[in-house]
Design a protein around this motif. Structure first.
Motif: not given
Length: 262
Positions: A1-10, A107-111
Motif C-alpha cells: 500500500m502506498p500510504d503509510i497510514l493505511t498500511k499501518t492500520l491494515w 526508509l530506503a524508499h522516498p519516505v
C-alpha cells in the motif's frame, strides 16, 4: 500500500480488533453488574473499606450509575486495557520496526522520517478512538437493561473521548521513547513505568497530603472531573490533546536527529 497510514492500520487490524472487542465485552459485562450493586449487594464489602481507600478508588458513591461506572468500569478496568493497547502500539511504531530490520527497508524508499512518525502517530490515535467508539456502542447497548439511564449518551461520549485521548497519550510516550532510543524494551518498560506512576499519583496523592501532584497525571484529566456526571470537560480534553502534541514534537525531533546506522 502506498500510504503509510493505511498500511499501518491494515497491518495492525487484528491487534486493534482484538483489543477493541475485548474492551467492549469486558466493559459491557461489568456494567451489567450494576443492578446488583444498586440493590446493595456490594454495600457491605465497600463499607468495610477505610474512608481513605474508598476515596482513592473513587468508591464513595457506587450506588449511583455514574459512581459505579467511574470507580470500576471506567476507573480501573477499561483504562488499563486501553493504556496497554496504546503502549503496545506505540512500542511497535518505531522501535519495533527498527529492531526487526523493517525500518531500514521502509526508509530506503522516498519516505521521510517525519512523515513516517506522524503517520504512525495518526494510526495510534485512530485506533484509540476506534476502541473507545466500540466501547461506547457496547455501553449504550446494555444501558437500558443495566439500569444506566441516569448517565446520558452525551456523558458516555464525553468519557469515551477522554479514554481515547488517555490511550493516545501513553502510546505517544512509547513512540517518543522508542524514537529516541531505538529500543523496544526501553519503550515498553519506560512507558509502562510512567503509566503505573501516573496512576498511583492520581490515586494516592490525596492520601499522602500531596493533592497537587494529581495535576501532573494524565489520569486526572481523564476522569478527575467526572465526565460521566458532568459531560465534556473541555479544559481536561485540551490538556490531554496538548500533551499528545508535545510528545509527538519530542518524538519527531529525537527521531530526526538520531543516527540510525549505528
Amino acid at each position: 500500500m502506498p500510504d503509510i497510514l493505511t498500511k499501518t492500520l491494515w497491518d495492525s487490524r487484528r491487534s486493534l480488533a482484538g483489543f477493541a472487542v475485548g474492551t467492549a465485552l469486558v466493559g459491557a459485562m461489568y456494567a451489567g453488574f450494576y443492578p446488583q450493586v444498586a440493590d446493595g449487594a456490594m454495600g457491605e464489602a465497600v463499607d468495610g473499606f477505610s474512608p481513605a481507600l474508598r476515596e482513592a478508588l473513587n468508591m464513595e458513591d457506587i450506588a449511583s450509575a455514574a459512581g459505579y461506572l467511574g470507580s470500576s468500569v471506567y476507573g480501573i478496568i477499561v483504562p488499563l486495557i486501553a493504556v496497554i493497547y496504546g503502549i503496545a502500539t506505540g512500542t511497535r511504531a518505531i522501535a519495533g520496526d527498527e529492531e526487526a530490520g523493517y525500518l531500514d527497508l521502509l526508509l530506503a524508499h522516498p519516505v521521510g522520517r517525519t512523515r513516517l512518525l506522524l503517520h504512525r502517530c495518526a494510526a495510534l490515535a485512530i485506533g484509540a478512538f476506534g476502541l473507545a467508539a466500540l466501547l461506547l456502542l457496547a455501553m449504550l447497548a446494555v444501558r437500558p437493561s443495566a439500569q444506566l439511564d441516569t448517565v446520558s449518551i452525551g456523558q458516555f461520549a464525553a468519557q469515551s473521548v477522554a479514554l481515547a485521548l488517555l490511550c493516545t497519550v501513553f502510546g505517544a510516550i512509547a513512540i517518543a521513547i522508542g524514537a529516541a532510543t531505538g529500543s523496544r524494551a526501553a519503550a515498553l518498560a519506560g512507558s509502562a513505568a510512567i503509566g503505573v506512576l501516573a496512576y498511583a499519583t492520581n490515586t494516592f496523592a490525596s492520601q499522602i497530603g500531596a493533592d497537587g501532584l494529581r495535576y501532573i497525571s494524565p489520569f486526572h484529566y481523564y476522569i478527575g472531573n467526572e465526565p460521566l456526571r458532568n459531560g465534556f470537560q473541555w479544559a481536561d480534553l485540551g490538556i490531554l490533546t496538548a500533551a499528545v502534541g508535545v510528545l509527538v514534537l519530542i518524538a519527531t525531533a529525537a527521531f530526526r536527529r538520531r543516527d540510525l546506522t549505528s
